[in-house]
Write an enzyme that holds these catalytic residues in place. Structure first.
Site, mmCIF file in Angstrom:
data_model
loop_
_atom_site.group_PDB
_atom_site.id
_atom_site.type_symbol
_atom_site.label_atom_id
_atom_site.label_comp_id
_atom_site.label_asym_id
_atom_site.label_seq_id
_atom_site.Cartn_x
_atom_site.Cartn_y
_atom_site.Cartn_z
ATOM 1 N N LYS A 1 0.937 -1.116 -0.020
ATOM 2 C CA LYS A 1 0.050 -0.022 0.142
ATOM 3 C C LYS A 1 0.988 1.354 -0.124
ATOM 4 O O LYS A 1 0.301 2.220 -0.445
ATOM 5 C CB LYS A 1 -0.809 0.038 1.297
ATOM 6 C CG LYS A 1 -2.160 -1.169 1.019
ATOM 7 C CD LYS A 1 -3.280 -0.524 2.072
ATOM 8 C CE LYS A 1 -4.404 -1.549 1.725
ATOM 9 N NZ LYS A 1 -4.597 -2.962 2.108
ATOM 10 N N GLU B 1 -10.013 7.599 3.798
ATOM 11 C CA GLU B 1 -10.911 6.694 4.686
ATOM 12 C C GLU B 1 -10.065 5.242 4.769
ATOM 13 O O GLU B 1 -9.433 5.129 3.931
ATOM 14 C CB GLU B 1 -12.123 6.447 3.929
ATOM 15 C CG GLU B 1 -12.457 5.157 3.130
ATOM 16 C CD GLU B 1 -11.748 5.464 1.660
ATOM 17 O OE1 GLU B 1 -11.314 6.601 1.245
ATOM 18 O OE2 GLU B 1 -11.325 4.342 1.075
ATOM 19 N N SER C 1 1.644 -9.894 -1.216
ATOM 20 C CA SER C 1 1.430 -8.550 -0.696
ATOM 21 C C SER C 1 1.661 -7.815 0.545
ATOM 22 O O SER C 1 1.993 -6.550 0.628
ATOM 23 C CB SER C 1 -0.417 -8.331 -0.979
ATOM 24 O OG SER C 1 -0.846 -9.155 -0.070
HETATM 25 C C1 PLP Z 1 -4.929 -3.985 1.645
HETATM 26 C C2 PLP Z 1 -4.341 -5.192 1.353
HETATM 27 C C3 PLP Z 1 -4.926 -5.993 0.186
HETATM 28 C C4 PLP Z 1 -6.054 -5.924 -0.819
HETATM 29 O O1 PLP Z 1 -5.926 -4.437 -1.400
HETATM 30 P P1 PLP Z 1 -5.610 -4.645 -2.843
HETATM 31 O O2 PLP Z 1 -5.998 -3.123 -3.391
HETATM 32 O O3 PLP Z 1 -6.656 -5.523 -3.642
HETATM 33 O O4 PLP Z 1 -4.233 -4.813 -3.215
HETATM 34 C C5 PLP Z 1 -3.997 -7.147 0.100
HETATM 35 N N1 PLP Z 1 -2.852 -7.334 0.741
HETATM 36 C C6 PLP Z 1 -2.565 -6.599 1.816
HETATM 37 C C7 PLP Z 1 -1.643 -7.053 2.635
HETATM 38 C C8 PLP Z 1 -3.052 -5.671 2.097
HETATM 39 O O5 PLP Z 1 -2.758 -4.798 3.213
#
Ligand code: PLP
Length: 397
Positions: free
Chosen positions: A93, A115, A381
């Site tokens: 993010k 938000e 992610s």
């Molecule tokens: C917020 C988040 C997501 C989901 O958000 P996307 O916009 O779909 O990437 C996925 N993995 C993690 C670790 C997150 O913090």
């Protein structure tokens, strides 16, 4: 960072049948300012210098591309993990919030609003506001604030003001409404940082460009390690879809690279407790763009469910609705149970405790059939530190 493709946004802000900017009249000046200026600003050398420098020295990019040997052996193919979990603040993010804070400054904005649902985007926003000394107000549903106390305190430590949204169900949708109301009343010196590839045009395209650094790096890293920059598969989880599009971006026009998006199946796609938007959703407008939305026959948004807060969203970014409809990407889903098992499996095989969102992408390994020579990239992610309590409650490890 950005190129023309039949899968990226057109001049009118659409991806095939999806996208656009469905906003109240009062927001038009804000969105129009952004729309007319974002491409030019992002292309400026001074923007790029600062963006690249912060990604390197502050976020810690490039993140490694790691050949997970024990996981590979288990699944009978070469599995590489793109380590977004090693980014500063623990997930991808921050790539987007860094981009948007530099943009906000170039637009002359002195205040940031955002938000947040579970608080992860709020923390990433509060982080870049602290970094640049810009005032930060984060709207969060009162119910979510009680559920996600550590993230509320993180934001406060970083100097942000967390404002409770007390209307409706007191969750993400209400926080979004309050943030929009704030922006309407205070448009001139405020920028609104959206955290995924959702919202009115140009947000989905802007966020996708900032996250596209992920696949830009995968290309040269895979080439370094295998001699070929193109994997057979790229796999990522999808909430709004920002980490997935970041990992797909530079492969969109190469049909030989299979793109796999994994949604949250919750307690089962048809259990009534799920967030598998492409399987359950219908065309509709959510948060300012036309996409697929989980809704009743008369258009009421259905409350989604996932064990992972980041995937607990009733919509999906318009670019993903288009990738789904055009069949460029294949959409799978993983249940809470399957994701938790895959999260534990990665912990045991590789010494990496993943975010439960990312564990959904790992669960796709059990649903696909690979050739032993296949190269697979999974976008990891985020890291699992924030999910410790969920792992403990699940208990089976
Ligand atoms: C917020 C988040 C997501 C989901 O958000 P996307 O916009 O779909 O990437 C996925 N993995 C993690 C670790 C997150 O913090």
């Amino acid at each position: 960072m950005g190129k023309k493709s039949k899968y990226t946004v057109d001049k009118k802000g659409y991806y095939g049948n999806f996208g656009g900017a469905y906003i109240p009249e009062m927001l038009y000046p804000n969105i129009e300012e952004l729309r007319t200026k974002y491409l030019e600003i992002i292309a400026e050398p001074t923007f790029q210098d600062e963006f690249q420098k912060l990604l390197r020295d502050y976020v810690g990019r490039p993140t490694p591309l790691y050949l997970a040997e024990r996981l590979s052996e288990k699944h009978g193919a070469n599995i590489y993990l793109k380590r977004e979990d090693l980014c500063h603040t623990g997930a991808h993010k921050i790539n987007n919030t860094i981009g948007q804070i530099i943009l906000a400054r170039k637009l002359g904005k002195t205040k940031i609003i955002a938000e947040t649902g579970a608080g992860q985007h709020g923390v990433a926003t509060a982080t870049v506001c602290a970094l640049t000394g810009i005032e930060c107000i984060v709207y969060m549903g009162e119910v979510d604030m009680a559920r996600q106390r550590p993230n509320v305190e993180r934001m406060r430590i970083l100097g942000a003001e967390v404002r409770p949204a007390k209307s409706g169900s007191k969750t993400l949708k209400d926080a979004t409404n309050e943030a929009l109301r704030h922006w309407i009343s205070d448009p001139w010196d405020t920028h609104y940082i959206i955290g995924s590839v959702v919202g009115p045009h140009p947000y989905p395209d802007m966020v996708a460009r900032f996250q596209s650094v992920i696949s830009e790096e995968i290309k040269w890293q895979l080439k370094d390690q295998t001699g070929n920059e193109d994997p057979d598969y790229v796999i990522a989880c999808v909430g709004g879809g920002s980490n997935a599009i970041g990992a797909f971006y530079h492969y969109l026009d190469q049909p030989e690279v299979k793109l796999i998006a994994v949604e949250a199946g919750g307690e089962g796609v048809h259990s009534g407790k799920s967030a598998a938007t492409t399987q359950l959703g219908k065309k509709g407008v959510l948060h300012g763009s036309k996409s697929l939305v989980m809704q009743t026959d008369d258009g009421q948004v259905i409350e989604p469910h996932s064990i992972s807060a980041g995937l607990d969203y009733p919509g999906i970014g318009p670019i993903h609705a288009h990738l789904f409809e055009s069949k460029r990407a294949k959409f799978l889903s993983a249940t809470d149970e399957e994701a938790m098992k895959s999260g534990i499996q990665l912990s045991r095989l590789e010494g990496i405790i993943p975010a439960i969102e990312s564990a959904h992408a790992l669960a796709a390994l059990d649903q696909l059939v690979f050739d032993p020579n296949d190269n697979i990239v999974i976008n990891l992610s985020g890291r699992g530190d924030k999910d410790l309590e969920t792992y403990i409650k699940w208990g089976r490890y």
